[in-house]
Scaffold this motif. Structure first.
Motif, PDB file in Angstrom:
ATOM      1  N   ALA A 186       6.127   3.064   5.764  1.00 39.79           N
ATOM      2  CA  ALA A 186       6.339   2.783   7.401  1.00 39.79           C
ATOM      3  C   ALA A 186       6.879   1.672   7.514  1.00 39.79           C
ATOM      4  O   ALA A 186       7.183   1.295   8.787  1.00 39.79           O
ATOM      5  CB  ALA A 186       5.770   4.205   8.317  1.00 39.79           C
ATOM      6  N   LYS A 187       6.555   0.779   6.694  1.00 41.03           N
ATOM      7  CA  LYS A 187       5.933  -0.405   7.571  1.00 41.03           C
ATOM      8  C   LYS A 187       8.010  -0.967   7.207  1.00 41.03           C
ATOM      9  O   LYS A 187       7.988  -1.056   6.042  1.00 41.03           O
ATOM     10  CB  LYS A 187       4.885  -1.380   6.312  1.00 41.03           C
ATOM     11  CG  LYS A 187       4.350  -2.543   7.026  1.00 41.03           C
ATOM     12  CD  LYS A 187       3.469  -2.894   6.320  1.00 41.03           C
ATOM     13  CE  LYS A 187       2.577  -4.758   6.825  1.00 41.03           C
ATOM     14  NZ  LYS A 187       1.500  -4.881   5.508  1.00 41.03           N
ATOM     15  N   TYR A 237       8.425  -3.224   4.522  1.00 44.00           N
ATOM     16  CA  TYR A 237       8.519  -2.441   2.377  1.00 44.00           C
ATOM     17  C   TYR A 237       9.677  -1.472   2.916  1.00 44.00           C
ATOM     18  O   TYR A 237       9.738  -0.456   2.320  1.00 44.00           O
ATOM     19  CB  TYR A 237       7.458  -2.413   2.248  1.00 44.00           C
ATOM     20  CG  TYR A 237       6.459  -2.854   2.284  1.00 44.00           C
ATOM     21  CD1 TYR A 237       6.403  -3.951   1.010  1.00 44.00           C
ATOM     22  CD2 TYR A 237       4.433  -3.369   2.715  1.00 44.00           C
ATOM     23  CE1 TYR A 237       5.870  -5.107   1.128  1.00 44.00           C
ATOM     24  CE2 TYR A 237       4.095  -4.257   3.425  1.00 44.00           C
ATOM     25  CZ  TYR A 237       4.254  -5.267   1.742  1.00 44.00           C
ATOM     26  OH  TYR A 237       3.854  -6.459   1.607  1.00 44.00           O
ATOM     27  N   ARG A 238       9.819  -0.392   4.169  1.00 41.08           N
ATOM     28  CA  ARG A 238      10.356   0.730   4.141  1.00 41.08           C
ATOM     29  C   ARG A 238      11.411   1.185   3.638  1.00 41.08           C
ATOM     30  O   ARG A 238      12.286   1.878   3.003  1.00 41.08           O
ATOM     31  CB  ARG A 238      10.528   1.672   5.295  1.00 41.08           C
ATOM     32  CG  ARG A 238      11.426   1.061   6.074  1.00 41.08           C
ATOM     33  CD  ARG A 238      10.506   0.514   8.018  1.00 41.08           C
ATOM     34  NE  ARG A 238      11.356   0.494   8.731  1.00 41.08           N
ATOM     35  CZ  ARG A 238      10.625   0.715  10.837  1.00 41.08           C
ATOM     36  NH1 ARG A 238      10.257   1.182  10.421  1.00 41.08           N
ATOM     37  NH2 ARG A 238      11.913  -0.283  10.968  1.00 41.08           N
ATOM     38  N   ARG A 256       1.269  -1.225   0.113  1.00 40.20           N
ATOM     39  CA  ARG A 256      -0.172   0.279   0.226  1.00 40.20           C
ATOM     40  C   ARG A 256       0.481   1.564  -0.193  1.00 40.20           C
ATOM     41  O   ARG A 256       1.523   1.872   1.207  1.00 40.20           O
ATOM     42  CB  ARG A 256      -0.584  -0.434   1.074  1.00 40.20           C
ATOM     43  CG  ARG A 256      -1.835  -1.191   1.459  1.00 40.20           C
ATOM     44  CD  ARG A 256      -2.793  -1.247   2.807  1.00 40.20           C
ATOM     45  NE  ARG A 256      -3.749   0.312   2.782  1.00 40.20           N
ATOM     46  CZ  ARG A 256      -4.768   0.567   2.167  1.00 40.20           C
ATOM     47  NH1 ARG A 256      -5.448  -0.599   1.530  1.00 40.20           N
ATOM     48  NH2 ARG A 256      -5.639   0.760   2.324  1.00 40.20           N
ATOM     49  N   GLU A 312      -0.145   4.294   0.775  1.00 39.15           N
ATOM     50  CA  GLU A 312       0.139   5.180   2.177  1.00 39.15           C
ATOM     51  C   GLU A 312       0.694   4.908   3.322  1.00 39.15           C
ATOM     52  O   GLU A 312       0.878   5.360   4.058  1.00 39.15           O
ATOM     53  CB  GLU A 312      -1.605   5.262   2.290  1.00 39.15           C
ATOM     54  CG  GLU A 312      -2.859   5.392   1.367  1.00 39.15           C
ATOM     55  CD  GLU A 312      -3.427   3.948   0.681  1.00 39.15           C
ATOM     56  OE1 GLU A 312      -4.044   4.217  -0.463  1.00 39.15           O
ATOM     57  OE2 GLU A 312      -2.404   3.321   0.234  1.00 39.15           O
ATOM     58  N   SER A 313       1.329   4.215   3.028  1.00 36.07           N
ATOM     59  CA  SER A 313       1.828   3.008   4.091  1.00 36.07           C
ATOM     60  C   SER A 313       2.917   2.330   4.195  1.00 36.07           C
ATOM     61  O   SER A 313       3.811   1.911   5.081  1.00 36.07           O
ATOM     62  CB  SER A 313       1.065   2.001   5.019  1.00 36.07           C
ATOM     63  OG  SER A 313       0.624   0.381   4.432  1.00 36.07           O
ATOM     64  N   SER A 336       7.793  10.371  -1.205  1.00 34.47           N
ATOM     65  CA  SER A 336       6.306  10.807  -1.125  1.00 34.47           C
ATOM     66  C   SER A 336       5.415  11.569  -2.098  1.00 34.47           C
ATOM     67  O   SER A 336       4.461  11.316  -2.247  1.00 34.47           O
ATOM     68  CB  SER A 336       6.485  11.570   0.350  1.00 34.47           C
ATOM     69  OG  SER A 336       7.580  12.701   0.332  1.00 34.47           O
TER      70      SER A 336
END
Length: 254
Positions: free
Chosen positions: A96-97, A100-101, A90, A92-93, A202
């Motif tokens: 941060a996740k 994945y980040r 996603r 959107e995340s 972003s």
């Protein structure tokens, strides 16, 4: 979304389309009209080339077409068993996740596609649709990639390159078939998305309404439900009139 897509162009054509060099070294999969999780896929990356000692040259970047495995496996994973559950990330995340980040900051790619399949819920069945550009060009699906080291009896360790497609909330006509869709990159975002020196994407995580409005959405046969079916006619439009409605088949979740 996105659990199936089509990849129909050979590496030479894709390399030319994405201004890249073909680095698949003969390992590229052939045309695939029903790409499913954990299959080998083609992806575009941009990296600093390394010299004979393995040191990157910070003054130069090279864009290349590579073979990856669909379903991201973080470098710290114990095995490949979770790959099929991580084909999508996603937007959107993604920054941060934990899974994945790191890839979102350092290892972004473009996953070319002729189009993707989506299933519209209905009474007793799900109707598949194929979504693709109406001009024959490839979709540039935003992706991320990772390297997982697999033990190998002969080599000691073998690098397994895996990837995931970024998804966003569907917009425009795409909302009629599903609430999510892949993040599609317009050409003027390719360089920024692939830039290996940029760690903050972003500003590139929003959909391009003009690009999405130019997509064609058409119903296709439920033959695509089975991963065993892999022929060009899976992408052909069908009529949804009562007389021509295809017999429903079991939808294989991906």
């Amino acid at each position: 979304m996105c659990g199936r897509y089509a990849s129909t162009k050979d590496p030479a054509l894709l390399a030319a389309e994405f201004d890249a060099v073909d680095a698949t070294e003969g390992d590229a999969p052939g045309p695939d009209y029903n790409v499913a999780p954990t299959k080998s896929v083609l992806a575009v990356v941009q990296r600093h080339p390394r010299d004979e000692s393995g040191e990157p040259d910070p003054s130069v970047t090279e864009r290349s077409l590579r073979v990856m495995r669909w379903g991201l496996v973080p470098h710290w994973a114990k095995d490949l068993s979770g790959a099929a559950k991580m084909i999508n990330a996603r937007a959107e995340s993604v920054l941060a996740k934990p899974s994945y980040r790191d890839s979102a900051a350092k290892r972004r790619c473009i996953i070319p596609a002729a189009g993707w399949y989506e299933w519209q819920p209905g009474e007793g069945r799900k109707q598949p649709y194929f979504i693709n550009p109406n001009d024959g060009s490839s979709l540039a699906m935003a992706g991320i990639w990772s390297v997982w080291w697999q033990p190998d009896e002969e080599l000691g360790r073998k690098a397994v390159i895996t990837c995931a497609v970024l998804t966003i909330d569907a917009i425009g006509e795409m909302t009629t078939v599903h609430h999510r869709m892949p993040l599609l990159l317009p050409r003027d975002h390719w360089e920024s998305w692939l830039d290996p020196d940029s760690t903050d994407p972003s500003g590139l995580l929003e959909p391009d309404p003009t690009l999405v409005s130019e997509l064609e959405l058409r119903p296709v046969s439920t033959a695509v439900n089975s991963v065993r079916n892999n022929t060009p006619d899976l992408m052909d439009p069908i009529s949804l009139t009562a007389d021509a409605m295809p017999e429903p088949t079991l939808f294989e979740k991906s």
